[in-house]
Design a protein around this motif. Structure first.
Motif, short mmCIF file in Angstrom:
data_model
loop_
_atom_site.label_atom_id
_atom_site.label_comp_id
_atom_site.label_asym_id
_atom_site.label_seq_id
_atom_site.Cartn_x
_atom_site.Cartn_y
_atom_site.Cartn_z
N ARG A 38 0.87 -1.18 0.00
CA ARG A 38 0.00 0.00 0.00
C ARG A 38 0.91 1.22 0.00
NH1 ARG A 38 0.28 2.37 4.83
NH2 ARG A 38 0.81 1.12 6.65
N MET A 39 0.34 2.36 -0.37
CA MET A 39 1.12 3.58 -0.39
C MET A 39 1.22 4.13 1.03
SD MET A 39 0.74 6.82 -2.93
CE MET A 39 -0.29 7.86 -1.94
N GLU A 40 2.42 4.58 1.42
CA GLU A 40 2.65 5.13 2.74
C GLU A 40 2.79 6.65 2.63
OE1 GLU A 40 5.53 3.98 6.37
OE2 GLU A 40 6.57 4.46 4.51
N GLY A 41 1.92 7.38 3.27
CA GLY A 41 2.04 8.84 3.28
C GLY A 41 1.68 9.49 1.96
N GLN A 42 2.18 10.69 1.78
CA GLN A 42 1.88 11.51 0.60
C GLN A 42 3.05 11.50 -0.37
OE1 GLN A 42 1.04 15.38 2.17
NE2 GLN A 42 -0.95 14.80 2.93
N ILE A 43 2.75 11.83 -1.61
CA ILE A 43 3.78 12.00 -2.62
C ILE A 43 4.18 13.47 -2.58
CG2 ILE A 43 4.35 11.88 -5.08
CD1 ILE A 43 2.12 9.77 -5.33
N VAL A 44 5.40 13.73 -2.15
CA VAL A 44 5.87 15.11 -2.01
C VAL A 44 7.28 15.24 -2.56
CG1 VAL A 44 4.43 15.64 0.00
CG2 VAL A 44 6.69 14.67 0.34
N GLN A 45 7.63 16.46 -2.94
CA GLN A 45 9.00 16.71 -3.39
C GLN A 45 9.93 16.71 -2.20
OE1 GLN A 45 8.77 20.38 -5.73
NE2 GLN A 45 9.57 19.19 -7.42
N ARG A 46 11.11 16.12 -2.40
CA ARG A 46 12.10 16.05 -1.33
C ARG A 46 13.49 16.27 -1.89
NH1 ARG A 46 9.92 11.70 2.79
NH2 ARG A 46 7.77 11.71 2.12
N LYS A 47 14.34 16.77 -1.02
CA LYS A 47 15.76 16.90 -1.33
C LYS A 47 16.46 15.75 -0.61
CE LYS A 47 19.60 20.12 -0.82
NZ LYS A 47 19.96 21.49 -0.41
N LEU A 65 15.29 18.46 -6.53
CA LEU A 65 14.15 17.91 -5.81
C LEU A 65 13.50 16.80 -6.64
CD1 LEU A 65 12.47 21.22 -4.58
CD2 LEU A 65 13.96 19.68 -3.29
N PHE A 66 13.09 15.74 -5.95
CA PHE A 66 12.39 14.64 -6.60
C PHE A 66 11.13 14.33 -5.82
CE2 PHE A 66 16.56 14.06 -8.34
CZ PHE A 66 16.35 13.48 -9.58
N TYR A 67 10.10 13.88 -6.53
CA TYR A 67 8.91 13.37 -5.87
C TYR A 67 9.24 11.97 -5.38
CZ TYR A 67 6.21 17.25 -7.66
OH TYR A 67 5.74 18.51 -7.91
N ALA A 68 8.86 11.70 -4.14
CA ALA A 68 9.13 10.38 -3.56
C ALA A 68 7.82 9.75 -3.13
CB ALA A 68 10.06 10.52 -2.36
N VAL A 69 7.65 8.48 -3.50
CA VAL A 69 6.50 7.71 -3.05
C VAL A 69 7.04 6.42 -2.46
CG1 VAL A 69 6.10 6.75 -5.37
CG2 VAL A 69 4.27 6.70 -3.67
N THR A 70 6.56 6.10 -1.26
CA THR A 70 7.01 4.89 -0.58
C THR A 70 5.85 3.91 -0.49
OG1 THR A 70 8.68 6.07 0.68
CG2 THR A 70 7.97 3.94 1.56
N PHE A 71 6.13 2.67 -0.83
CA PHE A 71 5.16 1.59 -0.71
C PHE A 71 5.60 0.70 0.45
CE2 PHE A 71 5.58 2.50 -5.33
CZ PHE A 71 4.39 3.19 -5.47
N ILE A 72 4.65 0.35 1.32
CA ILE A 72 4.95 -0.50 2.47
C ILE A 72 4.19 -1.81 2.31
CG2 ILE A 72 3.15 0.62 3.86
CD1 ILE A 72 4.88 0.00 6.33
N HIS A 73 4.89 -2.90 2.58
CA HIS A 73 4.26 -4.22 2.47
C HIS A 73 3.23 -4.34 3.59
CE1 HIS A 73 3.84 -8.61 2.26
NE2 HIS A 73 4.04 -8.37 0.97
N LYS A 74 2.04 -4.79 3.26
CA LYS A 74 0.93 -4.83 4.22
C LYS A 74 1.20 -5.76 5.39
CE LYS A 74 -2.40 -3.76 0.62
NZ LYS A 74 -3.49 -4.29 -0.22
N GLY A 75 2.14 -6.67 5.26
CA GLY A 75 2.45 -7.60 6.34
C GLY A 75 3.35 -7.03 7.41
N HIS A 76 3.82 -5.78 7.23
CA HIS A 76 4.76 -5.16 8.16
C HIS A 76 4.09 -4.02 8.90
CE1 HIS A 76 8.22 -7.38 6.66
NE2 HIS A 76 7.72 -7.19 5.46
#
Length: 78
Positions: A38-47, A65-76
């Motif tokens: 699932r997606m964790e948090g928001q997609i935001v620009q980061r340095k 700056l890059f947009y970062a999106v983090t996916f977290i495994h639902k089992g964790h």
């Protein structure tokens, strides 16, 4: 640290993109839900910076700056 007996999949995957739309579409493009993410948090620009030893942080990607999106495994847990 992730317990390897739970899953051989990485606990978190972070994708970087120069533009928002490719970052936002990555969840669907790679069928991450079917893979148990699932997606964790928001997609935001980061340095991004790197610290080596006790040295001061140094910019990665020439400080861009890059947009970062983090996916977290639902089992964790978060």
């Amino acid at each position: 640290m992730a317990d390897e007996t739970k899953s051989s999949k990485p606990e978190r995957i972070t994708v970087l993109a120069k533009d928002f739309t490719p970052a936002a579409m990555e969840f669907h493009r790679r069928n991450m839900s079917e893979k148990g993410y699932r997606m964790e948090g928001q997609i935001v620009q980061r340095k991004f910076q790197m610290i080596e030893g006790m040295d001061a942080p140094k910019d990665l990607f020439d400080g861009a700056l890059f947009y970062a999106v983090t996916f977290i495994h639902k089992g964790h847990d978060e």
